[in-house]
Motif scaffolding. Structure first.
Motif, PDB file in Angstrom:
ATOM      1  N   GLY A   1       1.675   7.541   1.137  1.00 19.83           N
ATOM      2  CA  GLY A   1       1.962   6.441   0.305  1.00 19.83           C
ATOM      3  C   GLY A   1       3.310   5.714   0.291  1.00 19.83           C
ATOM      4  O   GLY A   1       4.265   6.297   0.924  1.00 19.83           O
ATOM      5  N   ALA A   2       3.724   4.429  -0.291  1.00 23.80           N
ATOM      6  CA  ALA A   2       4.940   3.855  -0.130  1.00 23.80           C
ATOM      7  C   ALA A   2       5.862   4.651  -0.863  1.00 23.80           C
ATOM      8  O   ALA A   2       5.547   5.605  -1.728  1.00 23.80           O
ATOM      9  CB  ALA A   2       4.554   2.473  -0.525  1.00 23.80           C
TER      10      ALA A   2
ATOM     11  N   SER B   1      -0.709   9.197  -3.207  1.00 17.63           N
ATOM     12  CA  SER B   1      -1.558   9.104  -1.988  1.00 17.63           C
ATOM     13  C   SER B   1      -0.704   9.672  -0.864  1.00 17.63           C
ATOM     14  O   SER B   1       0.217   9.444  -0.887  1.00 17.63           O
ATOM     15  CB  SER B   1      -2.315   7.708  -1.951  1.00 17.63           C
ATOM     16  OG  SER B   1      -1.223   6.768  -1.634  1.00 17.63           O
TER      17      SER B   1
ATOM     18  N   GLY C   1       3.621   6.254  -3.311  1.00 16.76           N
ATOM     19  CA  GLY C   1       2.795   4.966  -3.798  1.00 16.76           C
ATOM     20  C   GLY C   1       2.823   5.092  -5.336  1.00 16.76           C
ATOM     21  O   GLY C   1       3.849   5.173  -5.954  1.00 16.76           O
ATOM     22  N   ASP C   2       1.554   4.877  -5.959  1.00 16.28           N
ATOM     23  CA  ASP C   2       1.511   4.674  -7.468  1.00 16.28           C
ATOM     24  C   ASP C   2       1.722   6.167  -8.089  1.00 16.28           C
ATOM     25  O   ASP C   2       0.988   7.145  -7.823  1.00 16.28           O
ATOM     26  CB  ASP C   2      -0.086   4.101  -7.759  1.00 16.28           C
ATOM     27  CG  ASP C   2      -0.067   4.010  -9.251  1.00 16.28           C
ATOM     28  OD1 ASP C   2       0.774   4.266 -10.062  1.00 16.28           O
ATOM     29  OD2 ASP C   2      -1.152   3.211  -9.608  1.00 16.28           O
TER      30      ASP C   2
END
Length: 505
Positions: free
Chosen positions: A476-477, A473, A467-468
């Motif tokens: 997360g992506a 996270s 993620g970011d």
């Protein structure tokens, strides 16, 4: 010719022979009711906007008294004397018509061929649109259907059956322009934030909105904030209002948004932009406020569940602020990755050592899992000897009270980068190393532009971050490389939420 049911009443025979004799009434006879008008007697056609594929722009009918043609009564046969035909336009946002608006159509003057066009009030149609879709200026698809009625002797009879409609379909429409605008940014004014109505003053107190989504497609904004106990004690409550970006830019107190009643303590209600008053919160705690700027409504929720958990311990100087923050994952409870030493750690729901916020282990013996105990009786959570260093920890909680219940610790044996870049190919990890007891972990990696990657622990997808990069996270992506080259990647697990820095060599 009128068509009626005829009821034949039998004649009652009256006998006077004696008081003991009974009178037997005749049984009434019923004939099936013939329809007043049959389907073949009425020829209906779509008219005006219902015959077109063009978007119905209700703004074009904004002039006072404007009407919109919808149906044509082409011809009638065998109508009873004095009977008339009427239509209703039923509109809904779905084909189930579970939520609908019914608009009566009014007959116009008959044409030379006897055909009559029926019209719906444009204002009424616009009100129906606002009820079904809100004030968004974007195109909306409405479902419509048109039942037919025979008006006779003061009663309305549905033509053919309750399942019959002279017209059905969909129409794409936009509402009248009321000057209503949804802005990109809104801010919370209040005793718990600021009453400084300026662009700089409100900047830290912005409502969040989904990225890359039009505010007309998603008019919902959310902010989390805290009302301290001291404010309730000194002020009797925390008052609030809302400012848009343009309001803050102009410092225009006449354009702020709030409830209709000053001091309104309701946790949900309607927002107004004219003569807006201040709402009031009377209980200390953490809150989430959700506003819908299309419907002009607000909902405030007192949050009993903390967003993060603090992990003060020997590896961070027993400081909540310097500790790793355990994040909440909807399916896996709270989780975090951080270094621990032989002194162990505790878990706090606030940045405080208050017994009401501090959890420890129920038992003093070192363990990788166990029950949690709130307050001063909770023991330091200590891992068995040989398991000191970086760990992956998770915490479960009671879903009703949100009290923390149990913990589990997984010792981390490896930290790595895995992805589509050449050295990994999503098949193996590039190992990261630490020189500061597990607080930071680094590796050099060569990326092609567009390569994607994540961080894994123990070479397992059960323990991965993405993620970011400013707030990694669980699950997360994928992280995407913005450019090609050789980079040094550094994972920092505390203080706060894990972050990743990417520096080109």
């Amino acid at each position: 010719m009128k068509k009626f049911n005829i009821f034949l009443l039998g004649t009652l025979g009256l006998f006077a022979a004696s008081c003991d004799e009974t009178i037997e009434p005749a049984i009434p006879q019923h004939n099936p009711q013939e329809p007043i008008v049959t389907l073949e007697d009425v020829t209906s056609e779509k008219a005006g906007v219902l015959t077109s594929d063009a978007v119905l722009a209700l703004e074009n009918y904004k002039a006072e008294g404007s009407v919109i043609p919808v149906m044509k009564l082409a011809s009638t046969d065998n109508l009873p004397e004095g009977a008339t035909i009427s239509y209703n336009l039923e509109l809904s946002a779905s084909d189930s018509f579970a939520r609908e608006v019914t608009l009566p159509a009014t007959a116009g003057e008959a044409a030379e061929d006897g055909a009559v066009t029926y019209y719906v009030s444009a204002d009424a149609w616009n009100e129906a649109h606002l009820y079904l879709f809100g004030k968004s200026p974007k195109e909306k698809v409405a479902y419509y259907r048109v039942p037919v009625y025979i008006n006779f002797d003061g009663s309305d009879y549905r033509l053919n059956s309750t399942d019959y409609y002279a017209a059905e379909g969909t129409i794409t429409e936009t509402c009248m322009d009321s000057g209503f605008v949804i802005e990109d940014h809104y801010y919370l004014l209040g005793d718990m934030t600021t009453w400084d109505l300026s662009a700089d003053g409100v900047a830290p107190y912005a409502f969040e909105h989904a990225d890359d989504v039009s505010v007309y497609d998603d008019p919902v904004f959310v902010i989390k904030f805290e009302v301290p106990e001291s404010l309730i004690a000194s002020n009797g409550g925390a008052y609030w209002k809302i400012a848009s970006q343009s309001t803050a830019d102009a410092a225009d107190w006449g354009a702020v948004i709030g409830p209709e009643t000053n001091g309104d303590t309701a946790l949900s209600g309607t927002l107004v932009s004219e003569n807006a008053q201040a709402g009031k919160l009377e209980v200390a705690g953490k809150y989430k406020m959700t506003i819908n700027m299309e419907a002009m409504t607000y909902d405030i929720e007192l949050l009993l569940q903390p967003d993060v958990l603090y992990t003060p311990g020997g590896a961070n100087g027993w400081s909540q602020s310097n500790s790793a923050y355990m994040q909440l994952n909807s399916s896996k409870g709270y989780y975090g990755v951080f270094p621990v030493d032989a002194a162990g750690f505790k878990i706090c729901t606030e940045n405080s050592w208050d017994n009401a916020y501090t959890y420890g282990g129920k038992l003093a013996d070192p363990a990788l899992s166990g029950e949690l105990l709130l307050g001063q009786d909770g023991k330091n959570i200590v891992v068995p000897e040989g398991n000191e260093g970086l760990v992956w920890a998770s915490v479960q909680f009671d879903p009703v009270s949100y009290a923390l219940t149990t913990y589990e610790i997984i010792p981390v044996t490896s930290v790595g980068l895995i992805g589509s870049f050449a050295a990994s190919g999503w098949g193996s990890d590039v190992k990261m190393t630490s020189n500061d007891n597990g607080v930071t972990w680094s590796a050099d990696v060569t990326f092609a532009k567009g390569d994607s990657y994540k961080i894994r622990f123990n070479e397992s997808w059960d323990y991965n971050l993405g993620g970011d990069i400013k707030a990694l996270s669980l699950d997360g992506a994928d992280i995407v490389a913005d450019e090609a080259g050789e980079f040094t990647l550094t994972l920092t697990v505390q203080p706060g939420i894990p972050t990743l820095t990417v520096v080109k060599k």
